[in-house]
Design an enzyme around this catalytic site. Sequence first.
Site, PDB file in Angstrom:
ATOM      1  N   SER A   1      -9.885   1.533   2.792  1.00  0.00           N
ATOM      2  CA  SER A   1      -8.916   2.275   2.043  1.00  0.00           C
ATOM      3  C   SER A   1      -7.854   1.435   1.242  1.00  0.00           C
ATOM      4  CB  SER A   1      -8.087   3.333   2.310  1.00  0.00           C
ATOM      5  OG  SER A   1      -7.368   2.974   3.853  1.00  0.00           O
TER       6      SER A   1
ATOM      7  N   SER B   1      -9.956  -0.700   7.146  1.00  0.00           N
ATOM      8  CA  SER B   1      -9.247  -0.569   5.862  1.00  0.00           C
ATOM      9  C   SER B   1      -8.599  -1.806   5.319  1.00  0.00           C
ATOM     10  CB  SER B   1      -8.368   0.702   5.758  1.00  0.00           C
ATOM     11  OG  SER B   1      -9.166   1.698   5.399  1.00  0.00           O
TER      12      SER B   1
ATOM     13  N   LYS C   1       0.897  -1.250  -0.054  1.00  0.00           N
ATOM     14  CA  LYS C   1      -0.053   0.051   0.017  1.00  0.00           C
ATOM     15  C   LYS C   1       0.785   1.334   0.113  1.00  0.00           C
ATOM     16  CE  LYS C   1      -4.096   2.056   2.688  1.00  0.00           C
ATOM     17  NZ  LYS C   1      -4.855   1.837   3.687  1.00  0.00           N
TER      18      LYS C   1
HETATM   19  N1  GLN Z   1     -13.258   3.868   6.086  1.00  0.00           N
HETATM   20  C1  GLN Z   1     -13.070   4.430   7.477  1.00  0.00           C
HETATM   21  C2  GLN Z   1     -12.417   5.483   7.140  1.00  0.00           C
HETATM   22  O1  GLN Z   1     -12.809   6.268   5.944  1.00  0.00           O
HETATM   23  C3  GLN Z   1     -11.459   3.471   7.765  1.00  0.00           C
HETATM   24  C4  GLN Z   1     -10.159   3.776   6.980  1.00  0.00           C
HETATM   25  C5  GLN Z   1      -9.138   3.067   7.234  1.00  0.00           C
HETATM   26  O2  GLN Z   1      -9.139   1.964   8.118  1.00  0.00           O
HETATM   27  N2  GLN Z   1      -8.022   3.449   7.018  1.00  0.00           N
HETATM   28  O3  GLN Z   1     -11.941   6.382   7.987  1.00  0.00           O
END
Ligand code: GLN
Length: 495
Positions: free
Chosen positions: A156, A180, A81
């Site tokens: 994400s 994410s 990532k």
């Molecule tokens: N979807 C969640 C957010 O937008 C989690 C994101 C994540 O785990 N980085 O904050």
Amino acid sequence: MTAALTRATAVELLAAMGAGEVAAVEVVRAHLERIAATEERLHAFLRVLDEPALAHAADVDRRRAAGEPLGALAGVPLALKDILCTAGVPTTCGSRILEGYRPPYDATVVARLRAADAVVVGKTNLDEFAMGSSTENSAFGPTRNPWDTSRVPGGSSGGSAAAVAAFDAPLGIGTDTGGSIRQPAALCGVVGLKPTYGLVSRYGLVAFASSLDQVGPMARTVTDAALLLGAVAGPDPMDSTSLQEPAPDLLGDLDRGVDGLRVGLVAEEIEDGMAPGVRAGLARAVEALERLGAKVADVRLPHAGYGIAAYYLIAPSEASSNLSRYDGVRYGLRVDGATTEEMTARTRDAGFGDEVKRRVMIGTHALSAGYYDAYYAQAQRVRTLIMRDFAAAYESCDVLLGPTSPGTAFPLGAKIDDPLAMYLNDVYTVPSNLAGAPALSLPAGLDDGGLPVGVQLMAPALGEPTLLRVARALEAELAFDPTPRGARSSEEVRA
Ligand code: GLN
């Protein structure tokens, strides 16, 4: 041959390379070809590292021939990532504000992957600064789901999930602040694990919400995920929040089964509005566990339902502080202005996307003098209540089971203009982040539309060996085929 190599798991590739049946260079080349064939449809990568990957693979082959020691993942392709710092290699976080930034150092996770001789084939797409649940918030365009390219891969870590699902690489690294790793794993039909807070070093992980962020593995099998986690976990003097004790043994108990194990089915989540396909997937997991001798009973987490509200105050609060470093002075984008203040304002306006700006504003507001007690402090109290809920549940259960996400992969564009609808994707995943506890998403079949469904297993802090053991038993019983298939799958692309 090439196709067979990309179908193989990390464990299979390690065995084949170890037996001299195939060279690391061939393995890596096959995956680079697969990436070239799928990328146009998926856009899982922000940067493919062909040359360095082939050079690393050649070095692995040379050292193997010379009888020199090799790392535990020698020659296995991995998708990283693009929020982890890679020395000399652009690290974008999916944001324009880091334009031109080349970190002068490797994240600890990257250094450990290198030491394990995993071959990083590319850096994957993500929601900007990991804020999102669909990968549509990337400044560089969305990633698509290999099972249906009209749909999102989740987020994400959508790029890593799509890459692993599309056979671009057997292993992926994601990060998980509120879901994410697990939510994209669920939507793409792969395994994803968010470790206990502090098990994996955050040094060189670009910070989103520091009290929640964790790095973790994504793979097509539980054993591969365990292997990858083992390679990156453990204390790090460069991260003062990393746990001091050595990482638990993740592979030893993997095949011990679940006979007699107490599984708590999270009742609130069952009563909730999840999609029928997800409900069916969960039922399949419950039946499988019972067939294997586990005892499944309902448990309650009375405050988990407040998790989303607490998370969407705590995470933006920490983000608003962490992201103040992007001021146009030290690195990344700079848009000139007459004064320093104007330069910083213009840089941030041009460099950040809408969702990041929304979080910075929410967080700044939640932390401001007049509102701190009403928002931030209150959210921290909810966090404590959720931790207590978990502690109470684990008095009668070894692990908890529930859905990973309320639905399966949704169409691109379906939720991007409705932040609340997007945030609700995280309803089942954020409680584990708030508690600092480990959680894993495992594929549990397909819904009626042929899209993968994920179920989530949760355990107390440092319960990764138990999580992986339960997941391994379930995986064998459910026999999920991770090959994307369907009208609009990336399988239309033949390497
Ligand atoms: N979807 C969640 C957010 O937008 C989690 C994101 C994540 O785990 N980085 O904050």
